[in-house]
Design a protein around this motif. Structure first.
Motif, PDB file in Angstrom:
ATOM      1  N   TRP A  13       0.834  -1.203   0.000  1.00 11.67           N
ATOM      2  CA  TRP A  13       0.000   0.000   0.000  1.00 11.67           C
ATOM      3  C   TRP A  13       0.871   1.256   0.000  1.00 11.67           C
ATOM      4  N   PRO A  57      -4.819  -6.374  -0.509  1.00 14.90           N
ATOM      5  CA  PRO A  57      -6.165  -6.152   0.049  1.00 14.90           C
ATOM      6  C   PRO A  57      -6.695  -4.734  -0.147  1.00 14.90           C
ATOM      7  N   GLU A  58      -5.826  -3.743  -0.046  1.00 10.29           N
ATOM      8  CA  GLU A  58      -6.270  -2.363  -0.208  1.00 10.29           C
ATOM      9  C   GLU A  58      -6.777  -2.100  -1.627  1.00 10.29           C
ATOM     10  N   ASN A  59      -6.106  -2.677  -2.602  1.00  4.07           N
ATOM     11  CA  ASN A  59      -6.558  -2.511  -3.989  1.00  4.07           C
ATOM     12  C   ASN A  59      -7.880  -3.231  -4.224  1.00  4.07           C
ATOM     13  N   LYS A  60      -8.056  -4.360  -3.559  1.00  2.48           N
ATOM     14  CA  LYS A  60      -9.329  -5.067  -3.674  1.00  2.48           C
ATOM     15  C   LYS A  60     -10.447  -4.200  -3.096  1.00  2.48           C
ATOM     16  N   ALA A  61     -10.196  -3.577  -1.948  1.00  2.00           N
ATOM     17  CA  ALA A  61     -11.206  -2.705  -1.336  1.00  2.00           C
ATOM     18  C   ALA A  61     -11.514  -1.527  -2.250  1.00  2.00           C
ATOM     19  N   GLU A  64     -13.695  -2.700  -5.160  1.00  3.23           N
ATOM     20  CA  GLU A  64     -15.078  -2.937  -4.761  1.00  3.23           C
ATOM     21  C   GLU A  64     -15.819  -1.628  -4.504  1.00  3.23           C
ATOM     22  N   LEU A  65     -15.151  -0.674  -3.857  1.00  5.90           N
ATOM     23  CA  LEU A  65     -15.775   0.637  -3.639  1.00  5.90           C
ATOM     24  C   LEU A  65     -16.082   1.317  -4.964  1.00  5.90           C
TER      25      LEU A  65
END
Length: 88
Positions: A13, A57-61, A64-65
């Motif tokens: 991140w 995980p941050e890119n996945k969030a 999705e956002l």
């Protein structure tokens, strides 16, 4: 677009935010206005959400956002990412 993707370091991140900041500095040095950078960033966000598999995980969030956001909310996400990148 491909050149920009090749320059992004998504290994963490912190590296991701740092490489976004470097891309923004480069755009500023080329004389691109803040409004143009924001528009490009929003286009880039859509491209990433539609074409790139999130690797942390941050890119996945973020993906999705982005996918559930209205265009106005996407503009807000873009502005927030620009702020994060500037402060990295």
């Amino acid at each position: 677009m491909k050149q920009m993707l090749d320059r992004l370091d998504t290994s963490s991140w912190e590296q991701y935010k740092h490489s976004l900041g470097e891309a923004m500095e480069f755009a500023n040095d080329m004389g691109i206005s803040e409004d143009e950078i924001t528009q490009l960033a929003q286009t880039f966000g859509s491209y990433l959400a539609n074409n790139i598999s999130p690797d942390i995980p941050e890119n996945k969030a973020l993906k999705e956002l982005w996918e559930v956001a209205t265009p106005e909310e996407q503009a807000t996400l873009t502005s927030l990412m620009i702020k994060l990148a500037k402060n990295s």
